[in-house]
Enzyme design. Structure first.
Site, PDB file in Angstrom:
ATOM      1  N   CYS A  94       0.869  -1.177   0.173  1.00  0.00           N
ATOM      2  CA  CYS A  94      -0.132   0.103   0.068  1.00  0.00           C
ATOM      3  C   CYS A  94       0.949   1.128  -0.051  1.00  0.00           C
ATOM      4  CB  CYS A  94      -1.002   0.053   1.163  1.00  0.00           C
ATOM      5  SG  CYS A  94      -0.068   0.184   2.797  1.00  0.00           S
ATOM      6  N   CYS A  95       0.207   2.225  -0.557  1.00  0.00           N
ATOM      7  CA  CYS A  95       0.759   3.608  -0.396  1.00  0.00           C
ATOM      8  C   CYS A  95      -0.319   4.579  -0.246  1.00  0.00           C
ATOM      9  CB  CYS A  95       1.726   3.873  -1.896  1.00  0.00           C
ATOM     10  SG  CYS A  95       0.677   3.819  -3.312  1.00  0.00           S
ATOM     11  N   GLN A  96      -0.090   5.772  -0.906  1.00  0.00           N
ATOM     12  CA  GLN A  96      -1.429   6.891  -0.437  1.00  0.00           C
ATOM     13  C   GLN A  96      -2.439   6.537  -1.566  1.00  0.00           C
ATOM     14  OE1 GLN A  96      -1.234   8.701   2.221  1.00  0.00           O
ATOM     15  NE2 GLN A  96      -3.226   9.169   1.962  1.00  0.00           N
TER      16      GLN A  96
END
Length: 147
Positions: A94-96
């Site tokens: 995950c990231c933003q």
């Protein structure tokens, strides 16, 4: 009809944009590695998936998925050995927004990891779905559960 003749370039742009959105929607549905926040939660709970957060230090400190491993994308190449112990477990990256985690998935796939998933919409969608965030400022450098 006269409006379309006079503004054909805007009509063409609208048709192209709509077609592009439709193609992206179909492609996203076909990509089984994209998980909604709820699907990711089920994978974490049912298959002991490990969440790997590839955002930078500042973003991670503002809030992250509980028990997520923090391996910034910039450090992934030199730190991927730390993920070896999780090779047989599903990894949810995950990231933003989901863009950086896609790059991380590509890098880990090249390294031989197979059970890789991307959190669709990233932390933005996770939070929007009402899923929990750990807002502690301490850095989690690998506190995922071991089997």
């Amino acid at each position: 009809m006269e409006f379309l003749q006079q503004n054909w370039h805007w009509a063409a742009l609208a048709a192209f944009s709509g077609g592009w959105l439709l193609i992206e929607a179909i492609r996203a549905k076909a990509d089984k590695s994209l998980l909604s926040p709820i699907e990711a939660t089920l994978l974490i709970n049912r298959e002991d998936a490990v969440v790997v957060d590839v955002r930078n230090d500042g973003e991670y400190a503002q809030g992250h998925i509980p028990n997520a491993l923090h391996v910034p994308l910039a450090d992934l190449e030199r730190r991927k050995g730390e993920l070896e112990k999780y090779r047989d477990r599903p990894l949810v990256l995950c990231c933003q927004s989901g863009a950086r985690s896609s790059g991380a998935i590509a890098a880990l796939r090249k390294a031989g990891f197979e059970k890789l998933y991307n959190l669709r919409g990233g932390l933005y969608e996770w939070e929007k779905a009402g899923q929990p965030l750990d807002r502690g400022s301490r850095r989690n450098e690998g506190k995922g559960k071991k089997k």
